[in-house]
Design a protein around this motif. Structure first.
Motif, PDB file in Angstrom:
ATOM      1  N   ALA A  21       0.884  -1.128   0.094  1.00  0.00           N
ATOM      2  CA  ALA A  21       0.048   0.109   0.118  1.00  0.00           C
ATOM      3  C   ALA A  21       0.994   1.329  -0.103  1.00  0.00           C
ATOM      4  CB  ALA A  21      -0.915  -0.046   1.424  1.00  0.00           C
ATOM      5  N   ALA A  22       2.063   1.170   0.788  1.00  0.00           N
ATOM      6  CA  ALA A  22       2.809   2.524   0.837  1.00  0.00           C
ATOM      7  C   ALA A  22       3.418   2.646  -0.675  1.00  0.00           C
ATOM      8  CB  ALA A  22       3.995   2.174   1.845  1.00  0.00           C
ATOM      9  N   GLN A  23       3.858   1.498  -1.119  1.00  0.00           N
ATOM     10  CA  GLN A  23       4.456   1.556  -2.527  1.00  0.00           C
ATOM     11  C   GLN A  23       3.566   2.022  -3.509  1.00  0.00           C
ATOM     12  OE1 GLN A  23       7.689   1.281  -3.249  1.00  0.00           O
ATOM     13  NE2 GLN A  23       7.184   1.989  -5.188  1.00  0.00           N
ATOM     14  N   LEU A  24       2.480   1.726  -3.567  1.00  0.00           N
ATOM     15  CA  LEU A  24       1.333   2.316  -4.479  1.00  0.00           C
ATOM     16  C   LEU A  24       1.411   3.882  -4.386  1.00  0.00           C
ATOM     17  CD1 LEU A  24      -1.372  -0.678  -4.536  1.00  0.00           C
ATOM     18  CD2 LEU A  24       0.301   0.023  -6.407  1.00  0.00           C
ATOM     19  N   GLU A  25       1.500   4.258  -2.986  1.00  0.00           N
ATOM     20  CA  GLU A  25       1.456   5.786  -3.005  1.00  0.00           C
ATOM     21  C   GLU A  25       2.488   6.319  -3.446  1.00  0.00           C
ATOM     22  OE1 GLU A  25       1.053   6.718   1.064  1.00  0.00           O
ATOM     23  OE2 GLU A  25      -1.283   5.957   1.347  1.00  0.00           O
ATOM     24  N   ALA A  26       3.549   5.762  -3.336  1.00  0.00           N
ATOM     25  CA  ALA A  26       4.961   6.318  -3.859  1.00  0.00           C
ATOM     26  C   ALA A  26       4.766   6.164  -5.453  1.00  0.00           C
ATOM     27  CB  ALA A  26       6.189   5.528  -3.594  1.00  0.00           C
ATOM     28  N   LEU A  27       4.236   5.021  -6.125  1.00  0.00           N
ATOM     29  CA  LEU A  27       4.216   4.919  -7.579  1.00  0.00           C
ATOM     30  C   LEU A  27       3.416   6.135  -8.126  1.00  0.00           C
ATOM     31  CD1 LEU A  27       4.731   3.783 -10.287  1.00  0.00           C
ATOM     32  CD2 LEU A  27       2.924   2.131  -9.762  1.00  0.00           C
ATOM     33  N   THR A  28       2.162   6.325  -7.444  1.00  0.00           N
ATOM     34  CA  THR A  28       1.272   7.355  -7.872  1.00  0.00           C
ATOM     35  C   THR A  28       1.889   8.547  -7.722  1.00  0.00           C
ATOM     36  OG1 THR A  28      -0.611   5.966  -6.985  1.00  0.00           O
ATOM     37  CG2 THR A  28      -1.102   8.541  -7.279  1.00  0.00           C
ATOM     38  N   ALA A  29       2.553   9.099  -6.704  1.00  0.00           N
ATOM     39  CA  ALA A  29       3.262  10.478  -6.792  1.00  0.00           C
ATOM     40  C   ALA A  29       4.289  10.264  -7.655  1.00  0.00           C
ATOM     41  CB  ALA A  29       3.930  10.474  -5.275  1.00  0.00           C
ATOM     42  N   PHE A  30       4.988   9.311  -8.254  1.00  0.00           N
ATOM     43  CA  PHE A  30       6.111   9.499  -9.186  1.00  0.00           C
ATOM     44  C   PHE A  30       5.468   9.402 -10.760  1.00  0.00           C
ATOM     45  CE2 PHE A  30       8.567   6.748 -12.383  1.00  0.00           C
ATOM     46  CZ  PHE A  30       9.743   7.548 -12.416  1.00  0.00           C
ATOM     47  N   LEU A 149       3.315  -4.057 -14.505  1.00  0.00           N
ATOM     48  CA  LEU A 149       4.150  -4.046 -13.404  1.00  0.00           C
ATOM     49  C   LEU A 149       5.324  -3.254 -13.902  1.00  0.00           C
ATOM     50  CD1 LEU A 149       4.559  -7.665 -11.821  1.00  0.00           C
ATOM     51  CD2 LEU A 149       3.145  -5.810 -11.003  1.00  0.00           C
ATOM     52  N   PRO A 150       5.786  -2.108 -13.207  1.00  0.00           N
ATOM     53  CA  PRO A 150       7.047  -1.431 -13.478  1.00  0.00           C
ATOM     54  C   PRO A 150       8.055  -2.325 -13.185  1.00  0.00           C
ATOM     55  CG  PRO A 150       5.380  -0.057 -11.953  1.00  0.00           C
ATOM     56  CD  PRO A 150       4.936  -1.676 -12.066  1.00  0.00           C
ATOM     57  N   ASP A 151       8.982  -2.270 -14.114  1.00  0.00           N
ATOM     58  CA  ASP A 151      10.270  -3.010 -14.048  1.00  0.00           C
ATOM     59  C   ASP A 151      11.489  -1.998 -14.173  1.00  0.00           C
ATOM     60  OD1 ASP A 151      12.134  -5.138 -13.626  1.00  0.00           O
ATOM     61  OD2 ASP A 151      11.513  -5.838 -15.631  1.00  0.00           O
ATOM     62  N   ASP A 152      11.579  -0.898 -13.458  1.00  0.00           N
ATOM     63  CA  ASP A 152      12.228  -0.119 -13.994  1.00  0.00           C
ATOM     64  C   ASP A 152      13.144   0.609 -12.704  1.00  0.00           C
ATOM     65  OD1 ASP A 152      13.526   2.642 -14.852  1.00  0.00           O
ATOM     66  OD2 ASP A 152      12.401   2.209 -16.567  1.00  0.00           O
ATOM     67  N   PRO A 153      14.281   0.883 -12.528  1.00  0.00           N
ATOM     68  CA  PRO A 153      15.011   1.238 -11.320  1.00  0.00           C
ATOM     69  C   PRO A 153      14.713   2.736 -11.018  1.00  0.00           C
ATOM     70  CG  PRO A 153      16.559   0.862 -13.110  1.00  0.00           C
ATOM     71  CD  PRO A 153      15.350   0.422 -13.475  1.00  0.00           C
ATOM     72  N   ARG A 154      14.115   3.338 -11.835  1.00  0.00           N
ATOM     73  CA  ARG A 154      13.885   4.771 -11.712  1.00  0.00           C
ATOM     74  C   ARG A 154      12.580   4.993 -10.683  1.00  0.00           C
ATOM     75  NH1 ARG A 154      13.185   7.016 -17.381  1.00  0.00           N
ATOM     76  NH2 ARG A 154      12.574   4.993 -17.569  1.00  0.00           N
ATOM     77  N   VAL A 155      11.836   4.056 -10.802  1.00  0.00           N
ATOM     78  CA  VAL A 155      10.662   4.158  -9.584  1.00  0.00           C
ATOM     79  C   VAL A 155      11.095   4.209  -8.393  1.00  0.00           C
ATOM     80  CG1 VAL A 155       8.476   3.058  -9.286  1.00  0.00           C
ATOM     81  CG2 VAL A 155       9.053   2.874 -11.401  1.00  0.00           C
ATOM     82  N   PRO A 156      10.546   5.217  -7.504  1.00  0.00           N
ATOM     83  CA  PRO A 156      11.248   5.135  -6.131  1.00  0.00           C
ATOM     84  C   PRO A 156      10.416   4.035  -5.446  1.00  0.00           C
ATOM     85  CG  PRO A 156       9.765   7.093  -6.523  1.00  0.00           C
ATOM     86  CD  PRO A 156       9.890   6.198  -7.806  1.00  0.00           C
ATOM     87  N   GLY A 157      11.339   3.636  -4.571  1.00  0.00           N
ATOM     88  CA  GLY A 157      10.756   2.705  -3.499  1.00  0.00           C
ATOM     89  C   GLY A 157      10.141   3.408  -2.183  1.00  0.00           C
ATOM     90  N   ALA A 158       9.160   2.877  -1.607  1.00  0.00           N
ATOM     91  CA  ALA A 158       8.580   3.579  -0.290  1.00  0.00           C
ATOM     92  C   ALA A 158       9.478   3.630   0.657  1.00  0.00           C
ATOM     93  CB  ALA A 158       7.204   3.233  -0.162  1.00  0.00           C
ATOM     94  N   ALA A 159      10.124   4.380   1.017  1.00  0.00           N
ATOM     95  CA  ALA A 159      11.172   4.310   2.376  1.00  0.00           C
ATOM     96  C   ALA A 159      10.316   3.951   3.481  1.00  0.00           C
ATOM     97  CB  ALA A 159      12.123   5.681   2.460  1.00  0.00           C
ATOM     98  N   PHE A 160      11.225   3.375   4.528  1.00  0.00           N
ATOM     99  CA  PHE A 160      10.707   3.103   5.692  1.00  0.00           C
ATOM    100  C   PHE A 160      10.517   4.545   6.627  1.00  0.00           C
ATOM    101  CE2 PHE A 160      11.672   2.120  10.196  1.00  0.00           C
ATOM    102  CZ  PHE A 160      10.391   1.729  10.483  1.00  0.00           C
ATOM    103  N   ASP A 161       9.513   4.533   7.097  1.00  0.00           N
ATOM    104  CA  ASP A 161       9.372   5.916   8.029  1.00  0.00           C
ATOM    105  C   ASP A 161       8.723   5.491   9.439  1.00  0.00           C
ATOM    106  OD1 ASP A 161       8.593   8.163   9.244  1.00  0.00           O
ATOM    107  OD2 ASP A 161       7.317   9.136   7.535  1.00  0.00           O
ATOM    108  N   PRO A 162       9.749   5.433  10.536  1.00  0.00           N
ATOM    109  CA  PRO A 162       9.362   5.145  11.792  1.00  0.00           C
ATOM    110  C   PRO A 162       8.106   6.073  12.360  1.00  0.00           C
ATOM    111  CG  PRO A 162      11.409   6.297  12.054  1.00  0.00           C
ATOM    112  CD  PRO A 162      10.895   5.971  10.549  1.00  0.00           C
ATOM    113  N   ILE A 163       7.961   7.195  11.914  1.00  0.00           N
ATOM    114  CA  ILE A 163       6.921   7.955  12.741  1.00  0.00           C
ATOM    115  C   ILE A 163       5.611   7.522  11.966  1.00  0.00           C
ATOM    116  CG2 ILE A 163       6.306  10.448  12.917  1.00  0.00           C
ATOM    117  CD1 ILE A 163       8.585   9.674  14.368  1.00  0.00           C
TER     118      ILE A 163
END
Length: 231
Positions: A21-30, A149-163
């Motif tokens: 779910a976090a990764q889909l948010e990151a993809l949408t923003a990209f 499925l994106p298969d491209d290193p330019r797509v950012p991964g959703a970073a871990f955010d402890p907060i």
């Protein structure tokens, strides 16, 4: 007529729920605005939209009239080609782990109360098994949606955010709703964190040196998420 997914499939999907779910948010923003036209050159594995050019693979297609899902590797026109390599990896995983929904060529969704949502769940699980940075579901003609499925290193991964950890885990747990434990441990495994269990508590060692304690209730739901002070 099948009207629900198997436990094996749902537990697998849940393993990817929080990070997915976090990764889909990151993809949408990209990605460019979704209203812009897109094209795909399948032999070249290339997707273009709004000036962005990405390498992609075909995960599957959903027939809205027949209410059925076909995995990309099973498509007669694409079988054995590079563009369905990731989809083929999902099928191999399904066969090894005995998950029929991932290994059958076509999944009949006509018995589901919401077939479109069921198709999205298949896409989500396929994304997770392939460890892809999201998926794209797009109209591909009358009565058909194609899932890439994106298969491209330019797509950012959703970073871990402890907060954001409590929100991320609770959001993931709400998607499938079967096992909070699977949501938590799948998220931690995805981010390469060590963790341990003691009864209904999972304790994870965070990169900052702090720890996260996640409590589960008797119904296997997330009851509390706490960050401890580092040593």
């Amino acid at each position: 007529m099948v009207s629900q997914f198997s436990d094996a499939f749902l537990f697998e999907a849940e393993r990817h729920a929080a990070w997915g779910a976090a990764q889909l948010e990151a993809l949408t923003a990209f990605l460019p605005d979704g209203g812009q036209p897109w094209t795909a050159d399948l032999p070249s594995c290339v997707y273009e939209q709004g000036g962005l050019r990405l390498r992609i693979g075909v995960l599957g297609t959903y027939d809205t009239d027949e209410r059925s899902w076909m995995w990309g590797w099973a498509n007669p026109g694409l079988r054995g080609t590079e563009v369905v390599a990731l989809s083929g990896a999902v099928a191999r995983y399904g066969r090894i782990h005995g998950i029929a929904e991932l290994s059958e060529e076509v999944v009949d969704l006509s018995g589901f109360a919401d077939p479109h949502r069921a198709a999205e769940t298949l896409a989500f699980a396929g994304m997770g098994v392939a460890e892809a940075p999201g998926y794209l579901g797009l109209p591909a003609g009358p009565g058909t949606r194609v899932y890439f499925l994106p298969d491209d290193p330019r797509v950012p991964g959703a970073a871990f955010d402890p907060i954001a950890l409590p929100r991320t885990l609770v959001t993931g747990a709400s998607l499938i709703g079967r096992s909070g434990r699977r949501v938590v441990t799948g998220f931690l495994d995805h981010h390469g964190m060590s963790w341990r269990e003691s009864g209904d508590r999972i304790t994870a060692d965070l990169p900052s040196g702090r720890a996260a304690e996640i409590d589960l209730d008797r119904a296997d739901r997330i009851a509390a998420v706490r960050l401890t002070v580092g040593s």
